[in-house]
Design an enzyme around this catalytic site. Structure first.
Site, PDB file in Angstrom:
ATOM      1  N   TYR A  78       0.405  -1.076   0.093  1.00  0.00           N
ATOM      2  CA  TYR A  78       0.219  -0.064   0.647  1.00  0.00           C
ATOM      3  C   TYR A  78       1.260   1.449   0.280  1.00  0.00           C
ATOM      4  O   TYR A  78       0.430   2.056  -1.044  1.00  0.00           O
ATOM      5  CB  TYR A  78      -0.989  -0.024   1.225  1.00  0.00           C
ATOM      6  CG  TYR A  78      -1.803   1.691   1.331  1.00  0.00           C
ATOM      7  CD1 TYR A  78      -3.050   1.749   1.085  1.00  0.00           C
ATOM      8  CD2 TYR A  78      -1.211   2.043   2.247  1.00  0.00           C
ATOM      9  CE1 TYR A  78      -2.790   3.529   1.014  1.00  0.00           C
ATOM     10  CE2 TYR A  78      -1.527   3.461   2.627  1.00  0.00           C
ATOM     11  CZ  TYR A  78      -2.672   3.718   1.839  1.00  0.00           C
ATOM     12  OH  TYR A  78      -2.920   5.385   1.842  1.00  0.00           O
TER      13      TYR A  78
ATOM     14  N   LYS B  48       0.926   4.367  -2.800  1.00  0.00           N
ATOM     15  CA  LYS B  48       1.090   5.808  -2.550  1.00  0.00           C
ATOM     16  C   LYS B  48       2.759   6.559  -3.064  1.00  0.00           C
ATOM     17  O   LYS B  48       1.902   7.357  -3.439  1.00  0.00           O
ATOM     18  CB  LYS B  48       0.349   5.430  -0.937  1.00  0.00           C
ATOM     19  CG  LYS B  48      -0.725   5.477  -0.260  1.00  0.00           C
ATOM     20  CD  LYS B  48      -2.145   6.262  -1.837  1.00  0.00           C
ATOM     21  CE  LYS B  48      -3.971   5.681  -1.099  1.00  0.00           C
ATOM     22  NZ  LYS B  48      -4.164   6.463  -1.620  1.00  0.00           N
TER      23      LYS B  48
END
Length: 259
Positions: free
Chosen positions: A155, A159
């Site tokens: 994740y 990002k």
């Protein structure tokens, strides 16, 4: 009008309703939350604004590419796309693998890139001379990019990629389009957090609380209309990124928070 990805639930719901309250028409994208999307649409219409629910699997490029044309057909060309939707799954360097990383990359990075491309292509050439016709993309990022820890590795990598893409897109798609980032902190209870651990983690910030949905709505409204801002990210987290932690705030307990 604005297109909000993941606009039916949690922070996305707050964005959808918050923009409608300020006079925006809203296209509410959803993946698997049709009932929630329909409910948000009804709430927006009750405010006197126009709204539509649009479905797309963000891991499927063809479905993502249809969102802007479908939005334009239903409500008109969006002035702004708010890339709120993302996948958040737990892994670390000890168990990271291709499957999860590629899946999260498609949703968290690929979809925002395709939506920016499609919105730019649909933005009229007159926007080159008339800045009131410019469109805008807001990419929702994460305060942890400014305060790294090893948790949620895939994740975090997605990002970080989207943060750099925000700058590259702002350079490549100007002057027809602005591209900006919005980085929240801990906002809503998630995963295995208890109400007690969430409340404790929320307070471990210089301001004594991290971000609230209303804070993020106000920041997004500003960015959507800030005609002189592109390529930069607004961190809205109560200063959470200023407090180094060895683990993600999701794993912070009440005892750790109190010292």
């Amino acid at each position: 009008m604005i297109l909000v990805t993941g606009g039916a639930r949690r922070i996305g719901r707050a964005f959808s309703l918050g923009f409608a309250e300020r006079g925006w028409d809203v296209a509410v994208h959803y993946g698997g939350s049709r009932a929630e999307a329909d409910e948000v649409v009804e709430q927006i219409r009750a405010m006197g604004r126009r709204a539509v629910a649009l479905h797309a699997d963000l891991a499927d490029e063809a479905q993502v590419a249809r969102l802007v044309p479908d939005c334009a057909a239903a409500l008109g060309l969006p002035a702004c796309v708010l890339n709120n939707a993302s996948r958040f799954e737990e892994d670390t360097a000890r168990d990271v693998g291709y499957a999860r990383l590629q899946h999260l990359m498609a949703i968290n990075v690929g979809a925002p890139l395709v939506l920016a491309r499609m919105l730019w292509a649909a933005t009229p050439e007159a926007a080159l001379q008339n800045e009131s016709l410019r469109t805008c993309v807001i990419n929702v990022l994460d305060q942890k990019l400014y305060n790294m820890n090893p948790d949620y590795l895939s994740y975090t990598l997605t990002k970080a990629a989207l943060q750099n893409a925000t700058v590259a897109l702002a350079q490549a798609l100007a002057p027809k389009m602005r591209v900006v980032g919005l980085a929240p902190g801990l906002t809503l209870q998630s995963g295995d957090q208890t109400p007690e651990s969430f409340a404790a983690a929320h307070k471990v910030t210089p301001l004594g609380r991290a971000s609230r949905p209303g804070d993020l709505v106000e920041a997004a409204l500003y960015l959507a209309q800030a005609s002189g801002v592109t390529g930069s990210t607004l961190v809205v987290d109560g200063g959470q990124h200023l407090v180094p932690l060895p683990r993600d705030v999701m794993f912070l307990t009440g005892d750790q928070a109190s010292g």
